[in-house]
Scaffold this motif. Structure first.
Motif, short mmCIF file in Angstrom:
data_model
loop_
_atom_site.label_atom_id
_atom_site.label_comp_id
_atom_site.label_asym_id
_atom_site.label_seq_id
_atom_site.Cartn_x
_atom_site.Cartn_y
_atom_site.Cartn_z
N VAL A 177 0.86 -1.18 0.00
CA VAL A 177 0.00 0.00 0.00
C VAL A 177 0.90 1.24 0.00
O VAL A 177 1.93 1.27 0.67
CB VAL A 177 -0.92 0.03 1.24
CG1 VAL A 177 -1.76 1.29 1.25
CG2 VAL A 177 -1.81 -1.19 1.28
N THR A 178 0.49 2.26 -0.73
CA THR A 178 1.30 3.49 -0.77
C THR A 178 0.76 4.52 0.21
O THR A 178 -0.43 4.55 0.50
CB THR A 178 1.29 4.12 -2.18
OG1 THR A 178 -0.05 4.41 -2.56
CG2 THR A 178 1.93 3.19 -3.20
N TYR A 179 1.66 5.37 0.71
CA TYR A 179 1.26 6.50 1.53
C TYR A 179 2.23 7.65 1.26
O TYR A 179 3.32 7.45 0.71
CB TYR A 179 1.23 6.15 3.02
CG TYR A 179 2.57 5.77 3.62
CD1 TYR A 179 3.42 6.73 4.15
CD2 TYR A 179 2.97 4.45 3.66
CE1 TYR A 179 4.64 6.38 4.71
CE2 TYR A 179 4.18 4.08 4.22
CZ TYR A 179 5.02 5.05 4.74
OH TYR A 179 6.22 4.70 5.29
N VAL A 180 1.83 8.85 1.62
CA VAL A 180 2.63 10.04 1.33
C VAL A 180 2.96 10.78 2.62
O VAL A 180 2.06 11.04 3.42
CB VAL A 180 1.87 10.99 0.36
CG1 VAL A 180 2.69 12.26 0.12
CG2 VAL A 180 1.56 10.29 -0.95
N ILE A 181 4.22 11.10 2.81
CA ILE A 181 4.65 11.91 3.95
C ILE A 181 4.71 13.36 3.50
O ILE A 181 5.48 13.72 2.60
CB ILE A 181 6.02 11.46 4.48
CG1 ILE A 181 5.91 10.08 5.12
CG2 ILE A 181 6.56 12.47 5.50
CD1 ILE A 181 7.20 9.54 5.68
N GLY A 182 3.88 14.21 4.10
CA GLY A 182 3.83 15.61 3.72
C GLY A 182 4.72 16.48 4.58
O GLY A 182 5.17 17.55 4.16
N LEU A 183 4.96 16.07 5.81
CA LEU A 183 5.79 16.83 6.74
C LEU A 183 6.61 15.87 7.58
O LEU A 183 6.10 14.84 8.03
CB LEU A 183 4.91 17.70 7.66
CG LEU A 183 5.62 18.39 8.83
CD1 LEU A 183 6.48 19.54 8.30
CD2 LEU A 183 4.62 18.91 9.85
N ASP A 184 7.88 16.20 7.76
CA ASP A 184 8.75 15.41 8.63
C ASP A 184 9.67 16.39 9.34
O ASP A 184 10.76 16.71 8.88
CB ASP A 184 9.55 14.39 7.82
CG ASP A 184 10.21 13.34 8.72
OD1 ASP A 184 10.28 13.57 9.94
OD2 ASP A 184 10.63 12.29 8.20
N ILE A 236 14.95 15.47 20.48
CA ILE A 236 13.83 15.56 21.42
C ILE A 236 12.52 15.10 20.80
O ILE A 236 11.79 14.30 21.38
CB ILE A 236 13.67 17.01 21.93
CG1 ILE A 236 14.95 17.44 22.67
CG2 ILE A 236 12.45 17.13 22.84
CD1 ILE A 236 14.96 18.89 23.08
N LYS A 237 12.22 15.61 19.60
CA LYS A 237 10.90 15.34 19.02
C LYS A 237 10.96 15.26 17.51
O LYS A 237 11.70 16.00 16.86
CB LYS A 237 9.92 16.45 19.44
CG LYS A 237 8.49 16.24 18.94
CD LYS A 237 7.57 17.35 19.42
CE LYS A 237 7.87 18.66 18.71
NZ LYS A 237 6.86 19.71 19.00
N ARG A 238 10.16 14.35 16.96
CA ARG A 238 9.96 14.24 15.52
C ARG A 238 8.46 14.26 15.25
O ARG A 238 7.70 13.51 15.87
CB ARG A 238 10.58 12.94 14.99
CG ARG A 238 10.44 12.76 13.48
CD ARG A 238 10.98 11.42 13.04
NE ARG A 238 10.79 11.20 11.61
CZ ARG A 238 10.82 10.02 11.01
NH1 ARG A 238 11.05 8.92 11.74
NH2 ARG A 238 10.64 9.91 9.70
N THR A 239 8.02 15.12 14.32
CA THR A 239 6.60 15.24 13.98
C THR A 239 6.42 14.91 12.50
O THR A 239 7.08 15.51 11.64
CB THR A 239 6.09 16.67 14.25
OG1 THR A 239 6.30 16.98 15.63
CG2 THR A 239 4.61 16.78 13.92
N VAL A 240 5.54 13.97 12.22
CA VAL A 240 5.33 13.50 10.85
C VAL A 240 3.84 13.59 10.50
O VAL A 240 2.99 13.23 11.31
CB VAL A 240 5.81 12.05 10.68
CG1 VAL A 240 5.66 11.60 9.23
CG2 VAL A 240 7.25 11.89 11.14
#
Length: 221
Positions: free
Chosen positions: A40-47, A53-57
């Protein structure tokens, strides 16, 4: 940025006394684990990353998936970055669904927690399968994601327009509300609020207020 992940789905095999599994030509099968691997495909718009400390995806999915499937995606995204973070926050939206809030989240804080803001795949399918028979001429059906997800049905009987909303967890029978229809716009006759809704050129149901288009419910084909 498109990615390919693999969802594990348990396969029940009847009549396979030798321990083998039926093979789908579009999938591969791990016979040792009795799991079918579905691409299945998916798209990461923000990384976005803040030191260690923190990673936001932010992720866009082509459709709704199950909790187990989200766990697979979340771990893949987390493990794809060789750097380590104290916390990893992953938010999901569904392609072509206009919603301000995320549909679901998978946060590592530090352990993985899956949270659905909207309906999961099974609930979504169940809602669409609900009996939405009305006593009149059905004008249209729309899937609303603003607030609690539900199906909106507008119909006409004897010159009067009505709206009925269907919710997945509604134990009571849906209630029909009278609508006022004038110059292509629907509104509630017994309210002082300055807002209305109308069907746009694409067939979707737009809700309008003093601040503009607040939300749009997608047409159900």
């Amino acid at each position: 940025m498109k990615h390919l992940f693999y969802i594990g789905l348990f396969v029940l095999c009847t009549g396979c006394n030798d321990g083998s599994l039926p093979v789908d030509k579009n999938n591969t099968v791990d016979s040792e684990k009795n799991i079918t691997i579905v691409p299945v495909t998916y798209v990461i718009g923000l990384d976005d990353k803040t030191r260690d400390i923190k990673r936001t995806v932010e992720v866009e999915l082509p459709e709704r998936v199950s909790k187990q499937q989200l766990e697979v995606i979340a771990n893949e995204i987390k493990n794809a970055d060789k750097n380590k973070y104290e916390r990893t926050f992953i938010m999901y939206r569904i392609k072509d669904e206009k919603s301000v809030a995320a549909w679901a989240t998978t946060h590592f804080d530090p352990d993985l927690k899956v949270h659905f803001i909207g309906l999961d795949a099974d609930q979504y399918k169940a809602l669409l399968k609900m009996d939405r028979t009305v006593d009149g001429e059905k004008i249209g059906e729309w899937y609303a994601t603003g607030g609690i997800e539900h199906v909106v049905v507008i119909y006409k009987k004897g010159g009067q327009y009505y709206e009925t909303n269907y919710f997945i967890d509604d134990s009571a029978a849906p209630v029909a509300k009278k609508l006022k229809y004038e110059k292509g716009q629907f509104s509630y006759p017994d309210t002082d609020e300055n807002w209305y809704f109308n069907v746009n050129d694409a067939g979707d149901l737009e809700y309008w207020g003093e601040s503009g288009n607040s939300t749009t419910a997608k047409k159900i084909n």
